[in-house]
Scaffold this motif. Sequence first.
Motif, short mmCIF file in Angstrom:
data_model
loop_
_atom_site.label_atom_id
_atom_site.label_comp_id
_atom_site.label_asym_id
_atom_site.label_seq_id
_atom_site.Cartn_x
_atom_site.Cartn_y
_atom_site.Cartn_z
N HIS A 186 -51.01 -15.37 -0.67
CA HIS A 186 -49.76 -15.13 0.05
C HIS A 186 -48.52 -15.03 -0.84
O HIS A 186 -47.46 -14.66 -0.35
N PHE A 187 -48.62 -15.36 -2.11
CA PHE A 187 -47.44 -15.40 -2.97
C PHE A 187 -46.81 -14.01 -3.07
O PHE A 187 -47.53 -13.03 -3.22
N GLN A 245 -43.65 -20.59 15.06
CA GLN A 245 -43.88 -20.19 13.67
C GLN A 245 -42.67 -20.59 12.82
O GLN A 245 -41.54 -20.65 13.32
N PRO A 246 -42.88 -20.80 11.53
CA PRO A 246 -41.74 -20.95 10.62
C PRO A 246 -40.91 -19.66 10.64
O PRO A 246 -41.41 -18.61 11.07
N VAL A 247 -39.70 -19.73 10.20
CA VAL A 247 -38.85 -18.52 10.21
C VAL A 247 -39.42 -17.43 9.31
O VAL A 247 -39.04 -16.26 9.45
N GLY A 258 -46.55 -17.17 5.83
CA GLY A 258 -46.09 -15.79 5.92
C GLY A 258 -47.25 -14.81 5.92
O GLY A 258 -48.41 -15.18 6.19
N ALA A 259 -46.94 -13.57 5.62
CA ALA A 259 -47.95 -12.51 5.66
C ALA A 259 -48.81 -12.57 4.39
O ALA A 259 -48.30 -12.73 3.28
#
Lengths: 139, 139
Positions: B102-103, A105-107, B109-110
């Motif tokens: 996701h912004f 995964q990306p960081v 990301g989450a």
Amino acid sequence: MTERCVFCEGEGGRTVWRDARCRVVVADEAFPGFCRVIWKAHVREMTDLDAIDRDHLMRVVWATEAALRARVAPDKMNLASLGNVTPHLHWHVVPRFTDDSHFPQPVWGARQRDAAPRALPPDFADDLARDLRRAIDGA
Amino acid sequence: MTERCVFCEGEGGRTVWRDARCRVVVADEAFPGFCRVIWKAHVREMTDLDAIDRDHLMRVVWATEAALRARVAPDKMNLASLGNVTPHLHWHVVPRFTDDSHFPQPVWGARQRDAAPRALPPDFADDLARDLRRAIDGA
């Protein structure tokens, strides 16, 4: 800038190289060797820079990637310019290891495993500073 | 390449521009306008390219960013070259909107909210193709 900006108000890490247009900092992140290349002026997007400034910034990014590859021998390099939270032009330059906490995964993605960040030599930042001076300034 | 690679074996999306060294594809992702610029050869890192090829690839990335900004007017552009899963050099060029799913997290990301991807004009890919030909090839 219209709002407070962490990259206008602070260094954003330990500065290891700078010139009049940008700086390289070692970031305080749980990924050892995580660097950021930060444009000095509060500019939003790469395509807001003219071609000469864009090339200059990327030359510093490549020098940072090359220095990190030579110093920490990552399994992969990750490069990103996002700026969703801090819309002040900066590049994340991140050495990744297949056994790090988030790989592949990306960081910014989901943690994949418990993994202590690997240790860097105590003089890592000084060494990187010397690498960058040599690579960018020829000094 | 030593293993099967999706970017060696397939286009990776709808190709809207190409030359002998790289291509731009509109990706099949839930972020409208998400493009990838994919180097043709199976190369791992930007610093594995020589400076001329690096500059060429980035010129295509900037042209893609500029075309996307003009076409979809995002709140922010996101650029990333990661390759942890597919270590074949490619750039994600992603228009972001403050109300997208996701912004301000990266697209990796989450998820932040339920948000339907905004619609693009039906001829978006054709228009982008024309933009890129004009910007890169002067055609």
